[in-house]
Enzyme design. Sequence first.
Site, short mmCIF file in Angstrom:
data_model
loop_
_atom_site.label_atom_id
_atom_site.label_comp_id
_atom_site.label_asym_id
_atom_site.label_seq_id
_atom_site.Cartn_x
_atom_site.Cartn_y
_atom_site.Cartn_z
N GLU A 1 10.69 13.65 -2.26
CA GLU A 1 9.54 14.37 -2.81
C GLU A 1 8.48 13.41 -3.33
OE1 GLU A 1 7.23 16.95 -3.03
OE2 GLU A 1 9.04 18.17 -3.27
N ALA B 1 3.83 11.82 -6.08
CA ALA B 1 4.68 11.49 -7.24
C ALA B 1 5.56 12.69 -7.60
CB ALA B 1 3.83 11.03 -8.41
N GLU C 1 0.63 -0.06 -5.94
CA GLU C 1 1.80 -0.84 -5.57
C GLU C 1 1.59 -2.27 -6.08
OE1 GLU C 1 4.39 0.42 -4.23
OE2 GLU C 1 3.71 2.31 -3.35
N ASP D 1 -1.07 3.41 2.60
CA ASP D 1 -0.22 4.26 1.77
C ASP D 1 -0.55 5.74 1.99
OD1 ASP D 1 1.81 4.37 -0.40
OD2 ASP D 1 0.17 5.35 -1.48
N LYS E 1 1.59 8.96 3.76
CA LYS E 1 1.80 10.25 3.11
C LYS E 1 1.41 11.42 4.01
CE LYS E 1 1.21 8.44 -1.59
NZ LYS E 1 0.41 8.46 -2.83
N GLY F 1 1.63 7.22 -11.51
CA GLY F 1 2.09 6.88 -12.85
C GLY F 1 3.59 6.82 -12.89
#
Length: 814
Positions: free
Chosen positions: A605, A610, A666, A677, A681, A796
């Site tokens: 997930e 996040a 990162e 990135d 996703k 975060g």
Amino acid sequence: MKVLKFGGTSVGSSKNINKVISILENYGKRDTVICVVSAVGGITDKLLLAGKQAQNKEQAFLNTFNDIKEKHIDIVKTLNPENSASILKEVEEKLNGLKSLLEGIFLINELSPKTSDKLVSYGELLSSYIIAETMKNRGIEAERKNSQELIVTNSNFTKAEVDYKATNTNIQDYFKSDSKTVTILPGFISKSKTGEITTLGRGGSDFTAAIVAAALQVEQLEIWTDVSGMYTTNPKLVKQAYPIDKISYQEAMELSHFGAKVLYPPTVQPVLSLSIPIHIKNTLEPEATGTIISNDEVTSTKPVKGISNISNIALLTLEGSGMVGIPGFSKRLFETLSQEKINIIMITQASSEHSICLGIEEKDAENAKVAIDAVFENEIALNKIEPIIIETGLSIIALVGDNMKNHQGISGKMFSSLGKNNVNVRAIAQGASEKNITAVIAEKDVKKALNTLHEQFFESKTKQLNVFITGVGNVGERLVEQIHQQKKFLKDNLKIKMRVVGLSNSRQMIFAEEGIDLTNWKDQLNQGEQASLQGFFEKTKSLNLRNSIFVDVTANKNVADLYAQYLRQSIGVVACNKIACSSDFENYKLLKRLSLKYNAPLLFETNVGAGLPIIDTLNNLVASGDKIHSIQAVLSGSLNFVFNNFTDKTKFYDVVKQAAAEGYTEPDPRIDLSGVDVARKILILARESGVEMNLEDIENKPFLSEAGLKSDSVDDFYETLITDEAHYQSLYASAKANNCQLKYVAKFDQGKASVSLQEIPEGHPFYNLEGSDNIVMFYTQRYPKQPMIIKGAGAGADVTASGLFADIIRIAND
């Protein structure tokens, strides 16, 4: 009148013997007591060893004898510090007789069953004498009676059969006239009708006690040992095991047959027909309740009374098409094993009659094969059957309970829970009485299987998770803290017992099978062994714990490459590392297949958004039959943070540095700022919606300067941010002039995907996206015009850790 039996551990030391004497003294204040004792713990094995050494002409038999002598003399002196001379004199005389016997064996180079019985009888003769004389020294009314004068047998040495008529008469006549408060009897030993010393075989001391209890028809037989009764399963392998208060004779025999060491089945026989209860008690904890074995009906809500196992099992398989429909194969097979005195522990045969499987002790396997192949030599030569097949390294586990037949689904629960934990079942047997369900499994899986089944049938639906975490940097540290903080809540409210068993960073790794103490895990990790990705996997695999979960909190390709290995061991994988699920499509599908095949969850997930439930929502839409038309999203919390804080009054370099410092990017910010990135996703979302796509299929329109794209290192990249400030200011100026906000947008539409920096006009759902928030809009068959929107913090350490934590809990709730 009470009959008590104390085993080898109970009389294994002067300290324990003092406990036995205290128990007998207390009982003697209220009743007449008959006490049967075993040899001092370990002495029977030493006697047999000394006999073998003497038979083999090994002078070492003298060393073994001296060990036996020193053990007994030390016990006598410790128990009787002020008055041991007379006891020592008698003990030394008996020991001299033992030494002479061993020297005789050495001289003639032979140890017959008859001599072996005489040899091992010294153990009980010595222990019973020492205990009785010590009690007399302490002013307790006690005497010793040699059981060989009471128990009469045939001459089947090492496992003599009792003449109950003569034996019962002897016992009844003796105890009619015996007036002592406590009578000590040596267990295990007896004499034949011709006066030869015999023994009663395995569990002989229990058997002696049961014979006496039955002959005198006492109210209860008490077996005192080193555990507080018969346990739900082996407490040495399952920490949550607990004593069973009451159990039937049949259940006790089943559990004993399948490896419960507390009781040996023949023990039950003399008292069974008389319905004399047996009470298992703990010498070391005499106040403990123990277990009562009786014919009284026991009301229990649990259909399974206990789980037991036998180790060192070999599985013999006789198979061949020539067996089908031909009578006599089973008879010849069983007769052959009977003639070789090989005990069959378990039998299973398919209805096709094509094969018969037998479980026997591993030590008998080769002998069995030679004998069976010889008997079926002709059929083997004619290819009617195959030579006997032997599988070793196995163990038998069994569920036992009188009430199992009244409950549906016991077998299903058993095999389902084993399957979920990658415990392969080699053979199954269940009698028509349904008092036990037996399965043959690999020896290496016994601990995991017992813990799994105990959790399923005896624990209050509390599921234990064993977590192994690689990567304890910013996010990983927060995850460990969250697990530590929520430990009690999970157990009390969700019935989840979560243990972190393994931790690793790039330098060190640590493991603790019972769970790492999370109050000082950093100090422990600093003292850990050298880290190794393969080593971490091998240790996780070797621990072989149920409900194991590997958590990857890295961005390391080498870690991602190990997922398949974990899944093949039925170890679940939870990952915030996006590399695996955005790798080549065939590898992505392989991981999905392995997850299903080995019943090992693969959850990721946190790969997108996040802690936001983006993938979970997408999966629910697809699973419910909805079809994804398009996806529009801002998926980079780091890029959103950067462009929300970048203005004509700031420096792009400073903002990126701030994002890195606060954990939004990162370790290598190029992964975020290059768009790779975000591309990963949207690729993952496209794949989860059912589209076959690879990373190179996604159009990536970079906004970085050419120098930034070509930088060789992180430091070089930061230098380009300084030198190319004008380039980034021009991006901001253009957006400001158009009254737009800069957002890095990912799109998926009609099977195509792209990522790029875009100027978002006022009024658009992306326009007011603040801080590091993410937003995803799903346009689907059910949401064609007004999309389903998921919005919230998308970067975060805390929220990412919470997303990982949620995936772990999701596995527990499956």
